[in-house]
Design an enzyme around this catalytic site. Sequence first.
Site, mmCIF file in Angstrom:
data_model
loop_
_atom_site.group_PDB
_atom_site.id
_atom_site.type_symbol
_atom_site.label_atom_id
_atom_site.label_comp_id
_atom_site.label_asym_id
_atom_site.label_seq_id
_atom_site.Cartn_x
_atom_site.Cartn_y
_atom_site.Cartn_z
ATOM 1 N N ASP A 102 -2.915 -0.047 6.250
ATOM 2 C CA ASP A 102 -3.786 -0.445 5.144
ATOM 3 C C ASP A 102 -3.368 -1.786 4.565
ATOM 4 O O ASP A 102 -4.213 -2.605 4.186
ATOM 5 C CB ASP A 102 -3.777 0.627 4.048
ATOM 6 C CG ASP A 102 -4.627 1.839 4.406
ATOM 7 O OD1 ASP A 102 -5.272 1.821 5.474
ATOM 8 O OD2 ASP A 102 -4.646 2.807 3.624
ATOM 9 N N GLU A 161 1.000 5.614 0.178
ATOM 10 C CA GLU A 161 0.371 6.907 0.401
ATOM 11 C C GLU A 161 1.121 7.943 -0.422
ATOM 12 O O GLU A 161 2.341 7.834 -0.606
ATOM 13 C CB GLU A 161 0.399 7.281 1.883
ATOM 14 C CG GLU A 161 -0.307 6.285 2.792
ATOM 15 C CD GLU A 161 -1.752 6.035 2.421
ATOM 16 O OE1 GLU A 161 -2.426 6.988 1.957
ATOM 17 O OE2 GLU A 161 -2.218 4.896 2.573
ATOM 18 N N ASP A 188 -2.268 2.168 -7.065
ATOM 19 C CA ASP A 188 -0.888 2.095 -6.606
ATOM 20 C C ASP A 188 0.078 1.820 -7.751
ATOM 21 O O ASP A 188 1.144 2.440 -7.839
ATOM 22 C CB ASP A 188 -0.738 1.031 -5.517
ATOM 23 C CG ASP A 188 -1.328 1.475 -4.190
ATOM 24 O OD1 ASP A 188 -1.576 2.682 -4.024
ATOM 25 O OD2 ASP A 188 -1.554 0.619 -3.326
ATOM 26 N N HIS A 204 -5.482 5.090 5.608
ATOM 27 C CA HIS A 204 -4.602 5.973 4.839
ATOM 28 C C HIS A 204 -3.210 6.076 5.450
ATOM 29 O O HIS A 204 -2.518 7.081 5.269
ATOM 30 C CB HIS A 204 -5.224 7.366 4.657
ATOM 31 C CG HIS A 204 -6.560 7.331 3.993
ATOM 32 N ND1 HIS A 204 -6.737 6.902 2.695
ATOM 33 C CD2 HIS A 204 -7.796 7.644 4.448
ATOM 34 C CE1 HIS A 204 -8.008 6.971 2.367
ATOM 35 N NE2 HIS A 204 -8.683 7.407 3.421
ATOM 36 N N ASP A 260 0.855 -1.178 0.000
ATOM 37 C CA ASP A 260 0.000 0.000 0.000
ATOM 38 C C ASP A 260 0.890 1.227 0.000
ATOM 39 O O ASP A 260 1.936 1.243 0.665
ATOM 40 C CB ASP A 260 -0.930 0.032 1.210
ATOM 41 C CG ASP A 260 -1.950 1.154 1.109
ATOM 42 O OD1 ASP A 260 -2.972 0.956 0.418
ATOM 43 O OD2 ASP A 260 -1.716 2.223 1.689
#
Length: 215
Positions: free
Chosen positions: A178, A11, A111, A173, A9
């Site tokens: 996540d 960000e 992603d 987030h 994951d």
Amino acid sequence: MVRYFMVIDLEATCVYPRQHDWEPEIIEIGAIILDSKLNEISEFQEFVQPVVNSTLSSFCLDLTKITQANVDRADTFPDVYERMLTWMRSNGLNTTSRSGNFTLVTDGIFDCNQYIQHQCKLCKLEYPEWAKSFSNIKSHFMYVLRARKVNGRTHNMSEMTEKLGIEMDGQLHRALDDAKIIVKIMKGIRGRRPGFAFNTNATYRPDWTLRFFDD
């Protein structure tokens, strides 16, 4: 069946109101390596310092709870990415082939098609072969549970965990939290469909253009 899964994951920097010319930069990477039975082998988490928009927007700070100090103290993407590759290899993953010994698992297509693609272009790095095909957990969830889209969109993490009867924990987030939720969703799907393979069901699209919340 593949030997490993790597759940990832990311960000990235963001603004609101949204800007179609905004260049998202990865600011946190969270990843978990699992064996074929979904047992955890290792975790990876690092912040990344953005260079185009080095000051995080108030929207980004509030959404992710990542602080300006977190990214200011971090290395830029090439160094963090190299450490992630070293971590992957040290845990037995073959990073040189598109059809290696592991499957990359993501929550949606953003992603790979947006964040990794843009970051590699920005840093003049070749897009990784191991991320050119991946397993989109949203599509697997909808297939196994025969779920329909919600108001024209696929289910988010909160909705998937609710339908699977899984407790939601951690900070949404945040990359590693996540990734841990994705692992829970994988286990929830295996609970409904024992032995489910999580085969790759999505591919990297080099012609991808920036679209907001298109999952």
